[in-house]
Design an enzyme around this catalytic site. Structure first.
Site, PDB file in Angstrom:
ATOM      1  N   ASP A 262      -7.384  36.475  -2.137  1.00  0.00           N
ATOM      2  CA  ASP A 262      -7.799  36.620  -3.535  1.00  0.00           C
ATOM      3  C   ASP A 262      -6.591  37.090  -4.339  1.00  0.00           C
ATOM      4  O   ASP A 262      -6.289  38.282  -4.372  1.00  0.00           O
ATOM      5  CB  ASP A 262      -8.959  37.603  -3.660  1.00  0.00           C
ATOM      6  CG  ASP A 262      -9.612  37.554  -5.024  1.00  0.00           C
ATOM      7  OD1 ASP A 262      -8.925  37.878  -6.019  1.00  0.00           O
ATOM      8  OD2 ASP A 262     -10.788  37.179  -5.123  1.00  0.00           O
TER       9      ASP A 262
ATOM     10  N   ASP B 243     -10.721  42.934  -3.287  1.00  0.00           N
ATOM     11  CA  ASP B 243     -11.547  41.748  -3.500  1.00  0.00           C
ATOM     12  C   ASP B 243     -11.628  40.915  -2.220  1.00  0.00           C
ATOM     13  O   ASP B 243     -12.693  40.396  -1.870  1.00  0.00           O
ATOM     14  CB  ASP B 243     -10.971  40.888  -4.630  1.00  0.00           C
ATOM     15  CG  ASP B 243     -11.228  41.483  -6.005  1.00  0.00           C
ATOM     16  OD1 ASP B 243     -12.050  42.415  -6.116  1.00  0.00           O
ATOM     17  OD2 ASP B 243     -10.595  41.023  -6.981  1.00  0.00           O
TER      18      ASP B 243
ATOM     19  N   HIS C 196     -10.757  43.606  -8.962  1.00  0.00           N
ATOM     20  CA  HIS C 196      -9.498  42.999  -9.409  1.00  0.00           C
ATOM     21  C   HIS C 196      -8.274  43.607  -8.736  1.00  0.00           C
ATOM     22  O   HIS C 196      -7.146  43.327  -9.162  1.00  0.00           O
ATOM     23  CB  HIS C 196      -9.352  43.037 -10.929  1.00  0.00           C
ATOM     24  CG  HIS C 196     -10.457  42.323 -11.642  1.00  0.00           C
ATOM     25  ND1 HIS C 196     -10.639  40.963 -11.532  1.00  0.00           N
ATOM     26  CD2 HIS C 196     -11.454  42.774 -12.437  1.00  0.00           C
ATOM     27  CE1 HIS C 196     -11.704  40.611 -12.247  1.00  0.00           C
ATOM     28  NE2 HIS C 196     -12.210  41.690 -12.797  1.00  0.00           N
TER      29      HIS C 196
ATOM     30  N   GLU D 245      -4.082  38.084  -7.420  1.00  0.00           N
ATOM     31  CA  GLU D 245      -4.074  38.584  -8.794  1.00  0.00           C
ATOM     32  C   GLU D 245      -2.851  37.988  -9.470  1.00  0.00           C
ATOM     33  O   GLU D 245      -1.803  37.811  -8.838  1.00  0.00           O
ATOM     34  CB  GLU D 245      -4.005  40.114  -8.825  1.00  0.00           C
ATOM     35  CG  GLU D 245      -5.202  40.805  -8.193  1.00  0.00           C
ATOM     36  CD  GLU D 245      -6.529  40.415  -8.808  1.00  0.00           C
ATOM     37  OE1 GLU D 245      -6.574  40.219 -10.050  1.00  0.00           O
ATOM     38  OE2 GLU D 245      -7.508  40.310  -8.060  1.00  0.00           O
TER      39      GLU D 245
ATOM     40  N   ASP E  29      -7.635  30.075  -6.719  1.00  0.00           N
ATOM     41  CA  ASP E  29      -6.462  30.648  -6.061  1.00  0.00           C
ATOM     42  C   ASP E  29      -5.523  29.578  -5.504  1.00  0.00           C
ATOM     43  O   ASP E  29      -4.314  29.595  -5.777  1.00  0.00           O
ATOM     44  CB  ASP E  29      -6.903  31.584  -4.929  1.00  0.00           C
ATOM     45  CG  ASP E  29      -7.737  32.727  -5.435  1.00  0.00           C
ATOM     46  OD1 ASP E  29      -7.194  33.825  -5.639  1.00  0.00           O
ATOM     47  OD2 ASP E  29      -8.951  32.537  -5.633  1.00  0.00           O
TER      48      ASP E  29
END
Length: 231
Positions: A22, A197, A192, A24, A135
């Protein structure tokens, strides 16, 4: 609520492990001119054992964004990632090399293969998984294309956990948190934060698998018939 009518499947079926990620990325509040120009700033992954439902290994690196090196205040508020963390991070090319080496160690240690890597085991024993296609289908693909970076070939196939959730429960969650709430799973950590996550996505997958859900490749960027030779 969980569909009680679903039979619990033999856990020897499907993948033995999932690598759940995941990212960011850089982001801006109310800005449209940066759409499709995200840069990864946190690159996490967790190795989920599908039989035990436990996380066995974790990977995390902060990544220095080169196109927009200064994080927006909105990005820092949303992700909790600071300017110092990305300034001391590694370039994406280095991160991809470190991630690939980490994955290679896992494959060698556990004798695993990705789908379409071995003609004797086309299904494979391990796969990448993400919540939605963003992603790998957008963020990593577009950034590697812009920066002319070689993307690891095993990142061309993955499981969209959201689609698997929708197909199994016949329910379309409005968000990842909505999916957790649907199953009464508590989010642990900071939303986040990419690593948190990923851990919570692993918890969701393990819960679904326990109740009989199976996970198959949902997204494939490989040309038809092309083998996915990883290393």
């Amino acid at each position: 609520m969980v569909k009680s009518s679903k039979r619990v499947l033999d856990k020897r079926m499907g993948f033995k492990y999932l690598l759940i990620i995941d990212f960011e990325s850089t982001c801006w509040e109310g800005r449209v001119d940066h759409l499709n120009r995200w840069e990864i700033i946190e690159f996490p992954a967790v190795l989920l054992n599908m039989e035990t439902g436990g996380i066995e290994k974790e990977f995390q690196r902060y990544v220095f964004p080169t196109e927009n090196p200064k994080l927006s205040a909105f990005c820092t508020r949303l992700t909790g990632i600071t300017q110092d963390q990305v300034d001391n991070g590694v370039p994406l090319c280095t991160c991809l090399m470190l991630f690939t080496n980490w994955v290679k160690e896992i494959l060698n240690e556990k004798g695993l293969t990705f789908p379409n890597c071995n003609r004797d085991n086309l299904h494979g024993d391990i796969a990448l998984a993400t919540w939605t296609n963003w992603d790998l289908g957008l963020c990593l693909r577009l950034e590697c294309s812009r920066k002319r970076l070689k993307k690891p070939s095993f990142c061309n196939q993955w499981i969209d956990i959201k689609k698997s959730f929708e197909d199994y429960f016949d329910y379309k969650p409005t968000s990842f948190q909505d999916a957790l709430d649907f199953l009464a799973i508590e989010f642990v950590g900071r939303p986040h934060c990419g690593l948190d996550d990923s851990r919570n996505a692993a918890k969701l997958v393990a819960f679904m698998h326990q109740y009989g859900a199976t996970f198959n490749i949902t997204s494939n960027l490989l040309p038809p018939g092309k083998m996915n030779f990883v290393f």
